[in-house]
Design a protein around this motif. Sequence first.
Motif, PDB file in Angstrom:
ATOM      1  N   GLY A  26    -105.021 150.200 -73.956  1.00 28.73           N
ATOM      2  CA  GLY A  26    -103.922 151.149 -74.101  1.00 28.73           C
ATOM      3  C   GLY A  26    -102.816 150.865 -73.119  1.00 28.73           C
ATOM      4  N   PRO A  27    -101.719 151.631 -73.209  1.00 26.90           N
ATOM      5  CA  PRO A  27    -100.578 151.409 -72.324  1.00 26.90           C
ATOM      6  C   PRO A  27    -100.915 151.751 -70.881  1.00 26.90           C
ATOM      7  CG  PRO A  27    -100.217 153.332 -73.718  1.00 26.90           C
ATOM      8  CD  PRO A  27    -101.486 152.717 -74.180  1.00 26.90           C
ATOM      9  N   VAL A  28    -100.750 150.762 -70.005  1.00 24.07           N
ATOM     10  CA  VAL A  28    -100.996 150.948 -68.581  1.00 24.07           C
ATOM     11  C   VAL A  28     -99.678 150.716 -67.849  1.00 24.07           C
ATOM     12  CG1 VAL A  28    -102.225 150.055 -66.570  1.00 24.07           C
ATOM     13  CG2 VAL A  28    -103.408 150.257 -68.759  1.00 24.07           C
ATOM     14  N   ARG A  29     -99.352 151.625 -66.955  1.00 22.46           N
ATOM     15  CA  ARG A  29     -98.094 151.556 -66.230  1.00 22.46           C
ATOM     16  C   ARG A  29     -98.230 150.613 -65.036  1.00 22.46           C
ATOM     17  NH1 ARG A  29     -94.021 155.968 -64.406  1.00 22.46           N
ATOM     18  NH2 ARG A  29     -93.541 155.221 -62.319  1.00 22.46           N
ATOM     19  N   ARG A  30     -97.243 149.747 -64.877  1.00 25.88           N
ATOM     20  CA  ARG A  30     -97.225 148.856 -63.717  1.00 25.88           C
ATOM     21  C   ARG A  30     -95.902 149.016 -62.995  1.00 25.88           C
ATOM     22  NH1 ARG A  30     -98.254 142.783 -65.211  1.00 25.88           N
ATOM     23  NH2 ARG A  30     -99.936 143.215 -66.661  1.00 25.88           N
ATOM     24  N   ASP A  31     -95.949 149.204 -61.683  1.00 22.41           N
ATOM     25  CA  ASP A  31     -94.716 149.278 -60.900  1.00 22.41           C
ATOM     26  C   ASP A  31     -94.181 147.870 -60.661  1.00 22.41           C
ATOM     27  OD1 ASP A  31     -94.625 152.074 -60.637  1.00 22.41           O
ATOM     28  OD2 ASP A  31     -96.189 151.982 -59.097  1.00 22.41           O
ATOM     29  N   PRO A  37     -85.403 149.444 -65.152  1.00 17.87           N
ATOM     30  CA  PRO A  37     -86.006 150.362 -64.188  1.00 17.87           C
ATOM     31  C   PRO A  37     -87.276 149.760 -63.563  1.00 17.87           C
ATOM     32  CG  PRO A  37     -86.451 151.078 -66.444  1.00 17.87           C
ATOM     33  CD  PRO A  37     -85.535 149.900 -66.550  1.00 17.87           C
ATOM     34  N   PRO A  38     -87.711 150.271 -62.428  1.00 21.97           N
ATOM     35  CA  PRO A  38     -88.781 149.587 -61.665  1.00 21.97           C
ATOM     36  C   PRO A  38     -90.189 149.849 -62.191  1.00 21.97           C
ATOM     37  CG  PRO A  38     -88.034 151.504 -60.472  1.00 21.97           C
ATOM     38  CD  PRO A  38     -87.190 151.450 -61.719  1.00 21.97           C
ATOM     39  N   VAL A  39     -90.330 149.986 -63.499  1.00 24.70           N
ATOM     40  CA  VAL A  39     -91.653 150.246 -64.057  1.00 24.70           C
ATOM     41  C   VAL A  39     -91.721 149.633 -65.459  1.00 24.70           C
ATOM     42  CG1 VAL A  39     -90.837 152.512 -64.855  1.00 24.70           C
ATOM     43  CG2 VAL A  39     -93.275 152.074 -64.715  1.00 24.70           C
ATOM     44  N   ARG A  40     -92.894 149.092 -65.827  1.00 23.13           N
ATOM     45  CA  ARG A  40     -93.113 148.543 -67.162  1.00 23.13           C
ATOM     46  C   ARG A  40     -94.525 148.933 -67.600  1.00 23.13           C
ATOM     47  NH1 ARG A  40     -88.540 147.536 -66.329  1.00 23.13           N
ATOM     48  NH2 ARG A  40     -87.294 145.716 -66.913  1.00 23.13           N
ATOM     49  N   TRP A  41     -94.741 148.861 -68.927  1.00 18.89           N
ATOM     50  CA  TRP A  41     -96.070 149.157 -69.469  1.00 18.89           C
ATOM     51  C   TRP A  41     -96.605 147.950 -70.205  1.00 18.89           C
ATOM     52  CZ3 TRP A  41     -92.088 152.533 -69.064  1.00 18.89           C
ATOM     53  CH2 TRP A  41     -92.333 153.770 -68.466  1.00 18.89           C
ATOM     54  N   PHE A  42     -97.908 147.766 -70.123  1.00 18.41           N
ATOM     55  CA  PHE A  42     -98.590 146.652 -70.792  1.00 18.41           C
ATOM     56  C   PHE A  42     -99.850 147.187 -71.471  1.00 18.41           C
ATOM     57  CE2 PHE A  42     -96.060 144.802 -67.476  1.00 18.41           C
ATOM     58  CZ  PHE A  42     -95.620 143.585 -67.965  1.00 18.41           C
ATOM     59  N   GLN A  51    -106.485 156.145 -66.952  1.00 18.00           N
ATOM     60  CA  GLN A  51    -105.580 155.016 -66.681  1.00 18.00           C
ATOM     61  C   GLN A  51    -104.523 154.853 -67.768  1.00 18.00           C
ATOM     62  OE1 GLN A  51    -108.396 151.825 -66.400  1.00 18.00           O
ATOM     63  NE2 GLN A  51    -109.191 152.508 -64.429  1.00 18.00           N
ATOM     64  N   LEU A  52    -104.750 155.490 -68.924  1.00 15.94           N
ATOM     65  CA  LEU A  52    -103.780 155.386 -70.014  1.00 15.94           C
ATOM     66  C   LEU A  52    -102.547 156.225 -69.683  1.00 15.94           C
ATOM     67  CD1 LEU A  52    -106.187 155.969 -73.033  1.00 15.94           C
ATOM     68  CD2 LEU A  52    -105.221 153.788 -72.312  1.00 15.94           C
ATOM     69  N   ASP A  53    -101.370 155.713 -70.040  1.00 14.88           N
ATOM     70  CA  ASP A  53    -100.150 156.500 -69.902  1.00 14.88           C
ATOM     71  C   ASP A  53     -99.563 156.691 -71.301  1.00 14.88           C
ATOM     72  OD1 ASP A  53     -97.810 157.716 -69.343  1.00 14.88           O
ATOM     73  OD2 ASP A  53     -97.014 156.153 -68.021  1.00 14.88           O
ATOM     74  N   LEU A  54     -99.983 157.766 -71.956  1.00 18.45           N
ATOM     75  CA  LEU A  54     -99.567 157.972 -73.346  1.00 18.45           C
ATOM     76  C   LEU A  54     -98.105 158.391 -73.459  1.00 18.45           C
ATOM     77  CD1 LEU A  54    -102.803 159.609 -74.821  1.00 18.45           C
ATOM     78  CD2 LEU A  54    -102.019 157.243 -75.014  1.00 18.45           C
ATOM     79  N   GLY A  55     -97.470 158.707 -72.339  1.00 15.19           N
ATOM     80  CA  GLY A  55     -96.042 159.024 -72.342  1.00 15.19           C
ATOM     81  C   GLY A  55     -95.179 157.796 -72.060  1.00 15.19           C
ATOM     82  N   PHE A  56     -95.738 156.591 -72.266  1.00 15.93           N
ATOM     83  CA  PHE A  56     -95.023 155.337 -71.965  1.00 15.93           C
ATOM     84  C   PHE A  56     -93.766 155.203 -72.810  1.00 15.93           C
ATOM     85  CE2 PHE A  56     -96.051 152.497 -75.625  1.00 15.93           C
ATOM     86  CZ  PHE A  56     -96.894 153.349 -76.321  1.00 15.93           C
ATOM     87  N   ALA A  57     -92.802 154.420 -72.267  1.00 12.31           N
ATOM     88  CA  ALA A  57     -91.588 154.137 -73.047  1.00 12.31           C
ATOM     89  C   ALA A  57     -91.910 153.053 -74.076  1.00 12.31           C
ATOM     90  CB  ALA A  57     -90.454 153.704 -72.121  1.00 12.31           C
ATOM     91  N   TYR A  58     -92.114 151.821 -73.623  1.00 13.97           N
ATOM     92  CA  TYR A  58     -92.510 150.746 -74.534  1.00 13.97           C
ATOM     93  C   TYR A  58     -93.394 149.782 -73.770  1.00 13.97           C
ATOM     94  CZ  TYR A  58     -89.052 147.915 -72.061  1.00 13.97           C
ATOM     95  OH  TYR A  58     -88.348 147.246 -71.069  1.00 13.97           O
TER      96      TYR A  58
END
Lengths: 355, 248
Positions: A26-31, A37-42, A51-58
């Motif tokens: 699932g989407p995991v946020r990485r600083d 912006p200083p954050v991405r999701w993979f 650990q999932l961030d279901l509110g992720f952008a992309y």
Amino acid sequence: MLDAIISTRELLGRVDELLRTQRVIGPVRRDVPDATPPVRWFYEPVSSARQLDLGFAYCVYSPKQYLLPPRETLLEFHRTPDGFSARPVSDAQPTALIGVHPCDLHALVTLDRAFSHNGDDEHYQARRRRLLIVGVDCGKPCTPGVYCADMRANVADEGFDVMLQPLGAGADVERFGVRFGSPRGRAWLEAGGGCERPTAADERAADAWQERKEASFGRTLTTAHEDLPAMMARSYDSLIWEATARRCYSCGSCNLVCPTCYCFDVHDELDLSLQEGRRCREWDGCQLQDFALVAGGHNFRSKAAARLRHRLMRKSKWIGERTGGKGCVGCARCDRACTARISTVEIYNQLAEEV
Amino acid sequence: MKPRIAIFSLTSCEGCSLAILELENELLDLLGAVEIVNFREGMTERSWDIDVGFVDGAVSTPEDEREVTRYRACCKTLVAIGACACLGGVNTLKNRQEMESYRTYVYGERARWFPTTDARPISAVVKVDYELPGCPMNNREFLRLVKCLLAGVPFALPNYAVCVECKKAGNLCLYERGQMCLGPVTRAGCNAICPHYGSKCEACRGLLGAEALAAARLNMREIWKVDEERVLADLRLYGAYQGDGSKP
């Protein structure tokens, strides 16, 4: 119409239950402090639902790698006195993909169709059969530059086992509206006993959420979705291909990050003994110089302009015609990945102006 | 008969030769398939009856010239390994300076004891059959070449950009982190190891071709507004040798 309501807490409990028996992606946020912006999701494997961030952008990459890995072994072979013997290799394992936006759901449908076209691709289908897909709806464009609404891919009615719609606003969503896409999805989510029956107020909230969503997506393509294939057919001999390709590195980044690009190359690897080896497949890309190189040394798309045109024809016309799925879902990963800042939308709009 | 292999070093750090010894898990299989008969980093014996010779380092002195000519004469197949042997490598940085000034800088008043020339890839002096570029070369690629030679099948370097391997590895593009990475113009084969660990690609495996380089010239100027001199300085780190005597 909603099939159920589930609280975030119950949902995460169901995901943790999955983790007892299978891999969860699932989407995991990485600083990334030096990015803006200083954050991405993979999409990554997680060991806990928290650990999932279901509110992720992309997510920077689509989830296609979990169905079509960048590299995989198809079979192993060894030499025998009278020839060779081979055995198929499969690494397919039960996997749940939690948190897929509508654009990527559409792309997975395209891949499903491509890998069952003219017979099943067993390696793909073995993974697909073991994959549980849980979509999560996005309430607004995830980042500037996306054109998913133009491609009619910002809303999904198929391609999932369960679809979640955040209810209420803000980052800390406490409840999700649920639609089931398969008996398997329903059985998994209902098994915990945490699903509630939606009330009339829930239905109204869900409808209002969808209305706000629809209003928040702008349009950037000047050509209507249904007119795009015909417009592209008229643009085949445009000079815009040549003019744009001057900036193209032919690095293939657009192909490799694209959720609907599924081209691959197959090659054999030998061990030093020359007695054993394996047949492997790897992602390929139509923008790469040697993609159309054939036996005898002829390259039927040796120029970057021809390759650029080929990719956009595939995205806007040919993949759709061949698979019935969407060749492009408007996620704009190609545009973001392009270090030459070649914009797909810009090309479409320039071509539309010309013809 | 196992093929007889030699590994030679010219002007270099010999890191590419060492990369062969670092194939620890495969070394026994490798020695089962070939016989190493001449290898300064690995043995004392010397034989000059050689099937395949691997050479790391640039041709940078009159002695290098004599040596590489001898390797060519003694080896049925000659393979350049590493950025120095394939491109000239970092050694070519001296080509842009005055010879007397760098000789004095390095050797002081004994400079006349050490005759030198412009640094060149070995293909500038002798015919080379295969090249395995990189700083250091990728020892997996070395193994792949050895296996191709053993099996008698064609060998080719990847003819695509580092970006391909970088995307397959799932990295965030360094351009998103403000770094002018040379990945889009550089030949892959390194598994994008530098970008994977957060350092921009420095093109140690050489450039892909004229189309990509022309695109870079446009994009660096018009999209990224980078000073051309800065990009050229990056490209010169491994690629200052141009073959035609020009100094880019």
